[in-house]
Scaffold this motif. Structure first.
Motif, short mmCIF file in Angstrom:
data_model
loop_
_atom_site.label_atom_id
_atom_site.label_comp_id
_atom_site.label_asym_id
_atom_site.label_seq_id
_atom_site.Cartn_x
_atom_site.Cartn_y
_atom_site.Cartn_z
N LEU A 102 0.00 6.34 -4.76
CA LEU A 102 -0.65 5.15 -4.21
C LEU A 102 0.35 4.01 -4.10
O LEU A 102 1.27 3.89 -4.91
N TYR A 103 0.17 3.16 -3.10
CA TYR A 103 0.96 1.93 -3.02
C TYR A 103 0.61 1.06 -4.23
O TYR A 103 -0.48 1.16 -4.79
N SER A 104 1.51 0.19 -4.60
CA SER A 104 1.18 -0.79 -5.63
C SER A 104 0.12 -1.74 -5.07
O SER A 104 -0.08 -1.83 -3.86
N LYS A 105 -0.56 -2.44 -5.96
CA LYS A 105 -1.60 -3.38 -5.51
C LYS A 105 -1.02 -4.45 -4.58
O LYS A 105 -1.63 -4.83 -3.58
N LYS A 106 0.19 -4.90 -4.91
CA LYS A 106 0.83 -5.94 -4.09
C LYS A 106 1.15 -5.40 -2.69
O LYS A 106 0.93 -6.08 -1.68
N ALA A 107 1.68 -4.19 -2.64
CA ALA A 107 2.04 -3.60 -1.35
C ALA A 107 0.80 -3.34 -0.50
O ALA A 107 0.79 -3.59 0.71
N LEU A 108 -0.27 -2.86 -1.13
CA LEU A 108 -1.50 -2.58 -0.39
C LEU A 108 -2.10 -3.87 0.16
O LEU A 108 -2.56 -3.92 1.30
N ARG A 109 -2.06 -4.91 -0.65
CA ARG A 109 -2.57 -6.21 -0.19
C ARG A 109 -1.76 -6.70 1.02
O ARG A 109 -2.31 -7.27 1.96
N THR A 110 -0.45 -6.45 1.01
CA THR A 110 0.40 -6.83 2.14
C THR A 110 -0.05 -6.13 3.42
O THR A 110 -0.08 -6.73 4.50
N VAL A 111 -0.41 -4.86 3.30
CA VAL A 111 -0.87 -4.10 4.46
C VAL A 111 -2.11 -4.75 5.07
O VAL A 111 -2.20 -4.95 6.29
N TYR A 112 -3.07 -5.12 4.22
CA TYR A 112 -4.31 -5.70 4.74
C TYR A 112 -4.12 -7.13 5.24
O TYR A 112 -4.82 -7.56 6.16
N ASP A 113 -3.18 -7.85 4.65
CA ASP A 113 -2.84 -9.17 5.20
C ASP A 113 -2.36 -9.03 6.64
O ASP A 113 -2.77 -9.79 7.53
N ARG A 114 -1.50 -8.04 6.87
CA ARG A 114 -1.00 -7.81 8.22
C ARG A 114 -2.11 -7.35 9.15
O ARG A 114 -2.19 -7.77 10.31
N LEU A 115 -2.95 -6.45 8.65
CA LEU A 115 -4.04 -5.93 9.48
C LEU A 115 -5.01 -7.03 9.90
O LEU A 115 -5.42 -7.11 11.06
N ALA A 116 -5.39 -7.87 8.94
CA ALA A 116 -6.37 -8.92 9.23
C ALA A 116 -5.86 -9.90 10.28
O ALA A 116 -6.65 -10.55 10.97
N HIS A 117 -4.53 -9.99 10.41
CA HIS A 117 -3.95 -10.93 11.38
C HIS A 117 -3.34 -10.19 12.58
O HIS A 117 -2.42 -10.69 13.21
N ALA A 118 -3.89 -9.02 12.87
CA ALA A 118 -3.38 -8.22 13.98
C ALA A 118 -3.94 -8.67 15.32
O ALA A 118 -3.66 -8.07 16.34
N SER A 119 -4.74 -9.74 15.31
CA SER A 119 -5.32 -10.22 16.56
C SER A 119 -5.21 -11.74 16.61
O SER A 119 -4.29 -12.32 16.04
N ILE A 120 -6.16 -12.38 17.28
CA ILE A 120 -6.12 -13.84 17.45
C ILE A 120 -6.71 -14.57 16.25
O ILE A 120 -6.67 -15.79 16.18
N MET A 121 -7.29 -13.83 15.31
CA MET A 121 -7.93 -14.44 14.15
C MET A 121 -6.89 -14.83 13.10
O MET A 121 -5.94 -14.10 12.87
N ARG A 122 -7.11 -15.98 12.46
CA ARG A 122 -6.23 -16.43 11.39
C ARG A 122 -7.07 -16.80 10.17
O ARG A 122 -8.01 -17.58 10.27
N LEU A 123 -6.71 -16.23 9.02
CA LEU A 123 -7.40 -16.53 7.77
C LEU A 123 -6.48 -17.32 6.86
O LEU A 123 -5.29 -17.02 6.77
N ASN A 124 -7.03 -18.33 6.18
CA ASN A 124 -6.20 -19.00 5.18
C ASN A 124 -6.20 -18.19 3.89
O ASN A 124 -6.88 -17.17 3.78
N GLN A 125 -5.45 -18.63 2.91
CA GLN A 125 -5.25 -17.83 1.70
C GLN A 125 -6.55 -17.58 0.95
O GLN A 125 -6.81 -16.47 0.47
#
Length: 332
Positions: free
Chosen positions: A71-94
């Motif tokens: 499994l990816y580390s928790k930090k690495a997996l979170r990085t993947v979803y950060d990138r995924l969530a911003h794969a379009s025109i949507m922007r989320l703050n922290q």
């Protein structure tokens, strides 16, 4: 630790992310003819969902994901979803991204805990993919991407033994074991305690292929049954009528992994004291982990090759709040 748990973790968490985003985007959508330039419309929602799903099921990324690995580390997996969530025109703050990830992880943790048998984690995954296909039913190109992943899942996991699925389940539970974030939906349904731990049911269908508890059979050395003893159980158990379908199409029977946000209701998350201590400890421990750094570098290269669509020209991107107001978000 199983080397086959990663695809199931990624796809199920991704499915939960899409459920939440779809629900929040629908709640904030304004009819197209009434919307101002800076307001969400249903067209924007569909675009965001399509862009994220296209990125999530990128062929190159799926090929890497399905290779046997830890499994990816928790930090690495979170990085993947950060990138995924911003794969379009949507922007989320922290704060929104933190909340989104908390909801995703706690929902899937609950599903893994409640699976009647380890193999049913695959049915949970199929439920997520079935729902994702509904999101993009009018986009045949993206639909083909999801179907290809479906086939990879069937090919990879259909031949695994019960013991291998048990190892996958244990690997996932180890990943989730320190996460005790309170979620309002679970608290209101009384399936989660105030300390963030889940309440497991002692009634309902038993796993497929097993019998309802309440009978002890005694056998002699020749294998002949010589005695039966009945006992009363605390739970109200029933035999399942049929097994869920593990095919590309079919009735999964199991409801775990379906969209619990389809009925609109507010969702809040609160971190329990133990989780706060864990998070605080993680922040204090600033010594870099060389392995984690290499893992993040690899993911950055892999995800960097994906077609992340950034707003261009006059598009500035839309900001999505998972809370009702910015003030709520600031104090989360």
């Amino acid at each position: 630790m199983s080397a086959r748990a990663l695809p199931l973790l990624f796809l199920n968490l991704g499915g939960e992310m899409l459920y939440i985003l779809d629900q929040r985007l629908r709640a904030q959508s304004i009819p197209g003819e009434k919307a101002r330039k800076d307001e969400w419309t249903d067209v924007d929602r569909k675009r965001v969902m399509n862009d994220i799903i296209t990125t999530m099921f990128n062929k190159k990324f799926m090929e890497e994901l399905f290779k046997p690995q830890e499994l990816y580390s928790k930090k690495a997996l979170r990085t993947v979803y950060d990138r995924l969530a911003h794969a379009s025109i949507m922007r989320l703050n922290q704060a929104s991204m933190d909340k989104l990830y908390d909801l995703m992880t706690m929902a899937f943790k609950y599903q893994v805990l409640l699976c009647p048998r380890p193999k049913d984690i695959l049915l949970v995954t199929f439920n997520h993919l079935d729902a994702i296909k509904d999101f993009i039913h009018d986009s045949p190109g993206i639909l083909n991407q999801v179907d290809e992943t479906f086939r990879q899942l069937i090919e990879t996991y259909s031949c695994l033994s019960a013991g291998e699925f048990q190892l996958i389940r244990q690997t996932l539970l180890i990943f989730f074991q320190d996460m005790h974030i309170r979620v309002s939906i679970f608290l209101k349904d009384k399936v989660q305690n105030s300390n963030g731990r889940f309440v497991l049911p002692i009634s309902g269908p038993v796993p497929w292929g097993t019998e309802v508890p309440g009978l002890i059979r005694t056998f002699n050395r020749n294998g002949d049954e010589v005695k039966r003893t009945e006992f009363i159980t605390d739970g109200n158990y029933v035999t399942p009528q049929r097994e869920g379908s593990f095919d590309l199409y079919g009735d999964r029977v199991l409801k775990l992994g379906t969209n619990m946000y389809s009925v609109s209701r507010p969702v809040e998350t609160h971190m329990s004291a133990s989780s706060k201590n864990l998070a605080s400890h993680a922040k204090d421990n600033i010594a870099p982990n060389p392995l984690a750094k290499e893992e993040l570098n690899f993911l950055a290269r892999l995800l960097g090759g994906l077609e992340i669509k950034k707003p261009g020209g006059s598009e500035t991107g839309f900001r999505l709040n998972l809370f009702t107001t910015d003030e709520e978000e600031e104090y989360a």
